[in-house]
Design an enzyme around this catalytic site. Structure first.
Site, PDB file in Angstrom:
ATOM      1  N   ASP A   8     -24.763  49.136 -42.640  1.00 25.17           N
ATOM      2  CA  ASP A   8     -24.687  48.711 -44.005  1.00 25.17           C
ATOM      3  C   ASP A   8     -23.316  48.035 -44.349  1.00 25.17           C
ATOM      4  O   ASP A   8     -22.621  47.956 -43.477  1.00 25.17           O
ATOM      5  CB  ASP A   8     -25.219  49.758 -45.181  1.00 25.17           C
ATOM      6  CG  ASP A   8     -24.172  50.775 -45.155  1.00 25.17           C
ATOM      7  OD1 ASP A   8     -23.201  50.977 -44.432  1.00 25.17           O
ATOM      8  OD2 ASP A   8     -24.433  51.724 -45.929  1.00 25.17           O
ATOM      9  N   CYS A  66     -22.857  53.403 -41.134  1.00 23.99           N
ATOM     10  CA  CYS A  66     -22.885  53.393 -42.460  1.00 23.99           C
ATOM     11  C   CYS A  66     -21.374  53.877 -42.771  1.00 23.99           C
ATOM     12  O   CYS A  66     -20.488  54.275 -41.983  1.00 23.99           O
ATOM     13  CB  CYS A  66     -23.980  53.985 -43.210  1.00 23.99           C
ATOM     14  SG  CYS A  66     -24.183  55.755 -43.193  1.00 23.99           S
ATOM     15  N   THR A  68     -20.587  57.156 -44.074  1.00 22.91           N
ATOM     16  CA  THR A  68     -20.704  58.365 -43.390  1.00 22.91           C
ATOM     17  C   THR A  68     -21.360  58.507 -42.053  1.00 22.91           C
ATOM     18  O   THR A  68     -21.262  59.569 -41.402  1.00 22.91           O
ATOM     19  CB  THR A  68     -20.972  59.478 -44.423  1.00 22.91           C
ATOM     20  OG1 THR A  68     -22.536  59.109 -44.807  1.00 22.91           O
ATOM     21  CG2 THR A  68     -20.172  59.348 -45.768  1.00 22.91           C
ATOM     22  N   ILE A  70     -24.327  59.362 -42.247  1.00 21.39           N
ATOM     23  CA  ILE A  70     -25.248  60.666 -42.861  1.00 21.39           C
ATOM     24  C   ILE A  70     -26.698  59.882 -43.256  1.00 21.39           C
ATOM     25  O   ILE A  70     -27.794  60.144 -42.769  1.00 21.39           O
ATOM     26  CB  ILE A  70     -24.452  61.471 -43.827  1.00 21.39           C
ATOM     27  CG1 ILE A  70     -23.507  62.365 -43.420  1.00 21.39           C
ATOM     28  CG2 ILE A  70     -25.761  62.411 -44.332  1.00 21.39           C
ATOM     29  CD1 ILE A  70     -22.725  62.870 -44.360  1.00 21.39           C
ATOM     30  N   MET A  72     -27.727  56.794 -42.770  1.00 26.23           N
ATOM     31  CA  MET A  72     -28.542  56.264 -41.722  1.00 26.23           C
ATOM     32  C   MET A  72     -29.344  57.238 -40.851  1.00 26.23           C
ATOM     33  O   MET A  72     -30.405  57.021 -40.349  1.00 26.23           O
ATOM     34  CB  MET A  72     -27.397  55.547 -40.645  1.00 26.23           C
ATOM     35  CG  MET A  72     -26.964  54.266 -41.195  1.00 26.23           C
ATOM     36  SD  MET A  72     -28.299  52.842 -41.453  1.00 26.23           S
ATOM     37  CE  MET A  72     -27.337  51.528 -41.500  1.00 26.23           C
ATOM     38  N   HIS A  99     -28.849  66.977 -23.701  1.00 29.91           N
ATOM     39  CA  HIS A  99     -29.866  68.013 -24.168  1.00 29.91           C
ATOM     40  C   HIS A  99     -30.917  67.679 -25.341  1.00 29.91           C
ATOM     41  O   HIS A  99     -32.059  68.188 -25.109  1.00 29.91           O
ATOM     42  CB  HIS A  99     -29.022  69.052 -25.123  1.00 29.91           C
ATOM     43  CG  HIS A  99     -27.772  69.894 -24.306  1.00 29.91           C
ATOM     44  ND1 HIS A  99     -27.415  71.010 -24.737  1.00 29.91           N
ATOM     45  CD2 HIS A  99     -27.509  69.574 -22.971  1.00 29.91           C
ATOM     46  CE1 HIS A  99     -26.572  71.480 -23.762  1.00 29.91           C
ATOM     47  NE2 HIS A  99     -26.744  70.765 -22.568  1.00 29.91           N
ATOM     48  N   HIS A 134     -34.374  71.576 -21.447  1.00 28.78           N
ATOM     49  CA  HIS A 134     -34.123  70.969 -22.701  1.00 28.78           C
ATOM     50  C   HIS A 134     -35.352  69.797 -22.752  1.00 28.78           C
ATOM     51  O   HIS A 134     -35.640  69.675 -23.957  1.00 28.78           O
ATOM     52  CB  HIS A 134     -32.912  69.733 -22.618  1.00 28.78           C
ATOM     53  CG  HIS A 134     -31.728  70.641 -22.075  1.00 28.78           C
ATOM     54  ND1 HIS A 134     -30.949  71.637 -22.984  1.00 28.78           N
ATOM     55  CD2 HIS A 134     -31.110  70.606 -21.264  1.00 28.78           C
ATOM     56  CE1 HIS A 134     -30.113  71.931 -22.621  1.00 28.78           C
ATOM     57  NE2 HIS A 134     -29.853  71.419 -21.361  1.00 28.78           N
TER      58      HIS A 134
END
Ligand code: RB5
Length: 153
Positions: A8, A66, A68, A70, A72, A99, A134
């Site tokens: 963004d 973006c 942060t 977060i 996205m 993992h 995993h």
């Protein structure tokens, strides 16, 4: 490897830096926006675009940036088949490939420096999934997604 990348307005400068790195490393990629002329945009639009391309197998990996990282990552993880990791350190960049077999990397331009972000991208693109125990765990996530899709339909 084909990489879909987007940001963004809050992640635009870091995205340009990462694009230069991808070019340097001769990684095949496509930039899905935003551009500097877009002004203020909504990160979910770009997250869903890239996430869907990765989920559909059109691209092997995605990178979303973006302010942060977060927003996205929250949006991308709504798309079935996507395992988006929000990463701001090199240890996690390596671990989430080994993992979690993460297929999208999210970062925040307002959180980390460009040098660290480039190291993270290099590690994340080159590190392999370790499988074994995993794989069993990732399969549980995939199985849950299938159950949710079935009950939606
Ligand atoms: C945009 O101002 C900002 O909210 C966005 O880039 C991101 O940080 C959201 O999670």
């Amino acid at each position: 490897m084909r990489v879909a990348i987007a940001s963004d307005h809050g992640g635009l400068n870091l995205k340009q830096e990462i694009i230069r790195l991808l070019e340097e490393k001769k990684v095949i990629f496509k930039d899905f926006g935003a551009t500097s002329v877009c002004g203020s945009v909504d990160y979910p639009d770009y997250a869903f675009l890239v996430a869907q391309k990765v989920a559909d197998g059109e691209y092997d990996r995605g990178i979303l940036i973006c302010g942060t990282g977060i927003g996205m990552s929250i949006a991308a993880n709504k798309v079935s088949g996507v395992r988006c990791a929000l990463v701001h350190d090199t240890f996690s960049a390596r671990a989430t490939r080994q993992h979690n077999d993460s297929n999208i990397l999210a970062m925040g331009e307002r959180v980390i420096g460009f040098g660290l972000a480039k190291d993270i991208v290099e590690i994340w693109l080159s590190e392999e999934f370790e499988g074994q125990r995993h794989e069993n765990r990732v399969n549980k996530i995939k199985q849950y997604e299938r159950q949710v899709t079935r009950s939606d339909g």
